[in-house]
Write a protein that holds these residues in place. Structure first.
Motif, PDB file in Angstrom:
ATOM      1  N   MET A   1       0.830  -1.202   0.000  1.00 35.41           N
ATOM      2  CA  MET A   1       0.000   0.000   0.000  1.00 35.41           C
ATOM      3  C   MET A   1       0.864   1.252   0.000  1.00 35.41           C
ATOM      4  O   MET A   1       2.024   1.233   0.387  1.00 35.41           O
ATOM      5  CB  MET A   1      -0.913   0.014   1.252  1.00 35.41           C
ATOM      6  N   SER A   2       0.286   2.345  -0.352  1.00 31.98           N
ATOM      7  CA  SER A   2       1.078   3.566  -0.498  1.00 31.98           C
ATOM      8  C   SER A   2       1.387   4.179   0.853  1.00 31.98           C
ATOM      9  O   SER A   2       0.638   4.051   1.809  1.00 31.98           O
ATOM     10  CB  SER A   2       0.298   4.583  -1.352  1.00 31.98           C
ATOM     11  N   GLN A   3       2.513   4.868   0.912  1.00 32.32           N
ATOM     12  CA  GLN A   3       2.921   5.579   2.109  1.00 32.32           C
ATOM     13  C   GLN A   3       2.738   7.069   1.865  1.00 32.32           C
ATOM     14  O   GLN A   3       2.667   7.545   0.750  1.00 32.32           O
ATOM     15  CB  GLN A   3       4.400   5.287   2.431  1.00 32.32           C
ATOM     16  N   ASP A   4       2.651   7.831   2.987  1.00 33.43           N
ATOM     17  CA  ASP A   4       2.576   9.283   2.854  1.00 33.43           C
ATOM     18  C   ASP A   4       3.854   9.800   2.235  1.00 33.43           C
ATOM     19  O   ASP A   4       4.947   9.448   2.649  1.00 33.43           O
ATOM     20  CB  ASP A   4       2.367   9.933   4.228  1.00 33.43           C
ATOM     21  N   GLN A   5       3.717  10.644   1.249  1.00 38.64           N
ATOM     22  CA  GLN A   5       4.875  11.196   0.568  1.00 38.64           C
ATOM     23  C   GLN A   5       5.177  12.590   1.105  1.00 38.64           C
ATOM     24  O   GLN A   5       4.281  13.386   1.363  1.00 38.64           O
ATOM     25  CB  GLN A   5       4.608  11.273  -0.944  1.00 38.64           C
ATOM     26  N   ALA A   6       6.466  12.888   1.311  1.00 38.46           N
ATOM     27  CA  ALA A   6       6.858  14.212   1.760  1.00 38.46           C
ATOM     28  C   ALA A   6       6.645  15.221   0.640  1.00 38.46           C
ATOM     29  O   ALA A   6       6.831  14.922  -0.527  1.00 38.46           O
ATOM     30  CB  ALA A   6       8.324  14.205   2.193  1.00 38.46           C
ATOM     31  N   VAL A   7       6.230  16.434   1.020  1.00 39.48           N
ATOM     32  CA  VAL A   7       5.957  17.476   0.041  1.00 39.48           C
ATOM     33  C   VAL A   7       7.253  18.193  -0.313  1.00 39.48           C
ATOM     34  O   VAL A   7       8.012  18.587   0.554  1.00 39.48           O
ATOM     35  CB  VAL A   7       4.938  18.486   0.614  1.00 39.48           C
ATOM     36  N   THR A   8       7.520  18.342  -1.575  1.00 42.27           N
ATOM     37  CA  THR A   8       8.662  19.113  -2.047  1.00 42.27           C
ATOM     38  C   THR A   8       8.203  20.040  -3.146  1.00 42.27           C
ATOM     39  O   THR A   8       7.192  19.814  -3.795  1.00 42.27           O
ATOM     40  CB  THR A   8       9.789  18.210  -2.574  1.00 42.27           C
ATOM     41  N   VAL A   9       8.961  21.101  -3.349  1.00 40.00           N
ATOM     42  CA  VAL A   9       8.675  22.069  -4.404  1.00 40.00           C
ATOM     43  C   VAL A   9       9.816  22.027  -5.391  1.00 40.00           C
ATOM     44  O   VAL A   9      10.984  22.081  -5.009  1.00 40.00           O
ATOM     45  CB  VAL A   9       8.512  23.491  -3.824  1.00 40.00           C
ATOM     46  N   LYS A  10       9.498  21.891  -6.661  1.00 44.35           N
ATOM     47  CA  LYS A  10      10.544  21.813  -7.670  1.00 44.35           C
ATOM     48  C   LYS A  10      11.339  23.104  -7.716  1.00 44.35           C
ATOM     49  O   LYS A  10      10.759  24.189  -7.676  1.00 44.35           O
ATOM     50  CB  LYS A  10       9.920  21.541  -9.039  1.00 44.35           C
ATOM     51  N   PRO A  11      12.682  23.012  -7.766  1.00 45.50           N
ATOM     52  CA  PRO A  11      13.494  24.220  -7.818  1.00 45.50           C
ATOM     53  C   PRO A  11      13.159  25.051  -9.043  1.00 45.50           C
ATOM     54  O   PRO A  11      13.008  24.544 -10.134  1.00 45.50           O
ATOM     55  CB  PRO A  11      14.934  23.687  -7.880  1.00 45.50           C
ATOM     56  N   GLU A 334       4.854   1.909 -13.837  1.00 43.98           N
ATOM     57  CA  GLU A 334       5.537   3.195 -13.700  1.00 43.98           C
ATOM     58  C   GLU A 334       5.843   3.536 -12.255  1.00 43.98           C
ATOM     59  O   GLU A 334       6.966   3.910 -11.912  1.00 43.98           O
ATOM     60  CB  GLU A 334       4.669   4.294 -14.327  1.00 43.98           C
ATOM     61  N   TYR A 335       4.857   3.436 -11.372  1.00 43.64           N
ATOM     62  CA  TYR A 335       5.039   3.796  -9.964  1.00 43.64           C
ATOM     63  C   TYR A 335       5.311   2.572  -9.086  1.00 43.64           C
ATOM     64  O   TYR A 335       6.014   2.656  -8.093  1.00 43.64           O
ATOM     65  CB  TYR A 335       3.807   4.541  -9.445  1.00 43.64           C
ATOM     66  N   VAL A 336       4.716   1.454  -9.425  1.00 49.12           N
ATOM     67  CA  VAL A 336       4.996   0.189  -8.746  1.00 49.12           C
ATOM     68  C   VAL A 336       5.175  -0.872  -9.832  1.00 49.12           C
ATOM     69  O   VAL A 336       4.657  -0.740 -10.937  1.00 49.12           O
ATOM     70  CB  VAL A 336       3.863  -0.229  -7.779  1.00 49.12           C
ATOM     71  N   THR A 337       5.911  -1.913  -9.491  1.00 44.97           N
ATOM     72  CA  THR A 337       6.117  -3.003 -10.439  1.00 44.97           C
ATOM     73  C   THR A 337       5.018  -4.034 -10.240  1.00 44.97           C
ATOM     74  O   THR A 337       5.039  -4.818  -9.290  1.00 44.97           O
ATOM     75  CB  THR A 337       7.497  -3.646 -10.234  1.00 44.97           C
ATOM     76  N   GLY A 338       4.022  -3.999 -11.114  1.00 41.65           N
ATOM     77  CA  GLY A 338       2.919  -4.935 -11.001  1.00 41.65           C
ATOM     78  C   GLY A 338       3.317  -6.336 -11.441  1.00 41.65           C
ATOM     79  O   GLY A 338       4.193  -6.519 -12.283  1.00 41.65           O
ATOM     80  N   CYS A 339       2.687  -7.336 -10.852  1.00 43.61           N
ATOM     81  CA  CYS A 339       2.968  -8.727 -11.228  1.00 43.61           C
ATOM     82  C   CYS A 339       1.698  -9.547 -11.030  1.00 43.61           C
ATOM     83  O   CYS A 339       1.689 -10.526 -10.275  1.00 43.61           O
ATOM     84  CB  CYS A 339       4.130  -9.294 -10.415  1.00 43.61           C
TER      85      CYS A 339
END
Length: 645
Positions: A1-11, A334-339
């Motif tokens: 399952m997905s985890q909380d992702q930290a917020v970042t701002v692109k430079p 793309e985001y996870v390797t499905g199988c």
């Protein structure tokens, strides 16, 4: 399952080219942070030691102001706000975070929105005002000086943005959150947050204890049992035995778990664990692609030893893997390797079902015979065993425990399929292995299923297959319950000792570093050298530089800011020119030495705007050499760093 992702701002560059003028609106897609919230950020977001480290390196002694910040303002339109809100571009805050990561090796991110909703602001909603450019905040310009330049609010400040009731409510909520982020947390607020954190952790620990009871690793408490210490007629010998029974009834002083023997206590409620994992398409969470269901019946564990790490019990898990026909063409990569096509043979064989059949098939897993090997359904959704007769022991309605890893997401997916597990009358509760693992290891952040398996010296093959994930999640439940009972006290004491040792090492290292710095600075002998007179015009003269930021005098506010910047630039250029002459003289005296020099190219745009002023005011500008492209090339000794303008 997905985890909380930290917020970042692109430079990205916070400047607009050409440079903006006072009052110019920021681009709609820009993000901002309240200036006051950023200055308080290290003290609100870190423990004492880390906050002090960040403060000393990037905030204290004028270091924050020395970085230079682009300021914007916005009128909050709130009745209780006396002045506009000062903002800085989130790209500049991201640059600060990147420097902290690089120099201090600390992981820093923007606070999550649910914790600090007013720290990172966007203005993309239709019909709300945009921040307006104010200027540059640095050592040359005080904040009071900048705020004095803000024009009074008029209806024209909204520009093309006409606030209706709906847009004003959204804008007001955003501004209130931003102002709240700038306030220093009171002791009451800190105590409230601490109490909430303790309550959350207590919930995890209680969940783990209940899981231990369901698997016979902990007895149920008996609150009505009297304390034998209060019985005046009990004999000393009987008191010792009675105290052991009393402590056992309270869940303390539990006997050691021996994995080669069956559970020491009864399985509470004789439950059936049903674990569910649902996989959806990564680019659109609506299409469900797989469903995994695994079952563990505690009746199958009666009289059976769990084995090392619960390996024997794990063999009693029954697993099924359903693939949806209508979404068979969707593959995650793309985001996870499905199988989806790699359901482990030791767990079973994949089964194909349609969307229409999915609710009925899932419901059958929560009814007898609870995912035992099947041939077909009888037309009513009741799954039959291979001999077409349900196991007699499974025909009785049983108490169920739902299990999952980040279980809330799986429950939502099941509801999208048309099946709500919360409607089951015999469902006692849901256990989340992510929370159980945190309670066992005393960790704040959740861990991925693969990480938990590695901790228990297990390998999770082909994760992100729903059938495999469901089976491994139930295995993780068994491993966590047994592992926590074997090492609960030892783990807690070990973790406390490790944390204390780490804090002691950190304190000793910092104390030694500070002592070394003072030893290097406070040398024996000497008389302090010549006095350091005040410089003219608020800036050091070429032959009398001021060293150290703490001794730097305030700039002359009466002087024109452009002139003062020109003087500063020329002073630095003069110093570089003097170095160049010394290098050339030394080269003539000692031709056998090879003294290398490198060109330093100043920013063309910045020099260009002041070049004329410098030429007219200071004669020693002629010592600079014109570089290709219109910049100024100054010779420097290899290994030194020229100051930024």
């Amino acid at each position: 399952m997905s985890q909380d992702q930290a917020v970042t701002v692109k430079p990205a560059s916070p400047f607009i080219n050409p440079p903006p003028c006072l009052g110019q609106e920021a681009p709609k897609e820009s993000k901002f942070c309240p200036l006051a919230a950023v200055t308080k950020w290290p003290y609100r977001s870190f423990h004492h030691l880390d906050s002090e480290t960040i403060s000393q390196a990037f905030f204290a002694a004028g270091k924050f102001r020395m970085r230079g910040w682009t300021l914007y303002y916005i009128h909050t339109l709130l009745s209780n706000a006396s002045k506009p809100l000062i903002l800085i571009p989130a790209t500049e805050v991201q640059a600060l975070f990147d420097d902290i990561k690089k120099e201090l090796r600390l992981l820093v991110y923007f606070p999550k929105e649910e914790k600090e909703p007013g720290f990172l602001l966007s203005f993309e909603e239709e019909g709300i005002p945009l921040p307006r450019y104010l200027g540059r905040f640095d050592l040359d310009h005080s904040l009071d000086e900048m705020e004095a330049k803000i024009p009074a609010y008029t209806d024209r400040d909204n520009g093309e943005h006409k606030l209706d009731d709906r847009s004003f409510a959204a804008f007001k909520k955003k501004m209130e959150a931003a102002i709240e982020a700038t306030k220093q947390k009171s002791k009451t607020q800190r105590d409230k947050k601490k109490k909430e954190r303790i309550g959350t952790k207590q919930g995890w620990c209680e969940q783990l204890k209940r899981a231990q009871c369901y698997l016979g690793m902990r007895p149920r408490t008996m609150p009505d049992m009297p304390n034998p210490m209060e019985d005046p007629n009990i004999s000393p010998r009987e008191l010792e035995r009675a105290m052991k029974r009393y402590q056992l009834s309270k869940g303390v002083d539990l006997p050691e778990i021996i994995v080669a023997e069956p559970s020491p206590f009864t399985f509470q409620d004789d439950v059936v664990f049903v674990c569910v994992d649902v996989e959806a398409y990564e680019k659109d969470s609506r299409p469900i692609t797989e469903i995994g269901v695994s079952t563990l019946d505690t009746n199958d564990l009666i009289g059976l030893s769990p084995g090392e790490g619960g390996k024997i019990w794990m063999k009693k898990i029954r697993s099924r893997h359903f693939r949806i026909k209508e979404t068979a063409h969707l593959h995650n990569s793309e985001y996870v390797t499905g199988c989806a096509d790699r359901f482990e043979p030791e767990f079973g064989v994949s089964e194909w079902i349609s969307f229409k059949e999915a609710p009925q098939v899932i419901a059958s897993c929560f009814r007898p015979p609870y995912s035992r090997p099947v041939d077909h359904t009888n037309g009513k959704g009741d799954v039959q065993t291979k001999d077409n007769v349900p196991n007699g022991r499974d025909t009785t309605k049983r108490q169920l425990i739902l299990v999952g890893h980040d279980i809330k997401m799986d429950i939502d997916y099941l509801r999208k399929l048309g099946y709500d597990v919360a409607n089951l009358s015999n469902l006692i509760e849901a256990l989340d292995t992510a929370d159980l693992y945190r309670a066992w290891k005393h960790e704040q952040n959740p861990s991925k299923l693969g990480t938990i398996l590695m901790e228990m010296e297990m390998i999770g093959w082909n994760l992100h297959n729903a059938g495999n994930d469901a089976a491994y999640t139930l295995q993780a439940l068994i491993g966590i319950v047994i592992g926590s009972r074997q090492s609960s006290l030892t783990t807690m004491q070990s973790q406390i000792a490790q944390r204390n040792a780490a804090l002691e090492r950190e304190a000793r290292d910092r104390a030694k570093e500070e002592a070394d710095e003072w030893a290097a600075a406070d040398t024996e002998g000497g008389d302090g050298g010549p006095p350091n007179p005040l410089p003219r015009f608020g800036w050091p003269t070429p032959d009398q530089p001021v060293t150290g930021t703490s001794n730097k005098p305030r700039p002359n506010k009466l002087a024109n800011s452009k002139d003062r910047r020109a003087e500063k630039m020329a002073t630095e250029m003069h110093a570089q020119g003097q170095k160049s002459k010394k290098i050339e003289a030394k080269q003539l005296q000692h031709p056998e030495l090879e003294i290398k020099s490198e060109p330093w190219i100043a920013d063309e745009e910045e020099v260009g705007s002041f070049a004329q002023s410098i030429t007219e005011k200071l004669a020693f500008l002629e010592e600079g050499r014109a570089a290709e492209g219109g910049g100024v090339k100054l010779p420097v000794v290899k290994g030194t760093t020229a100051a930024k303008w």
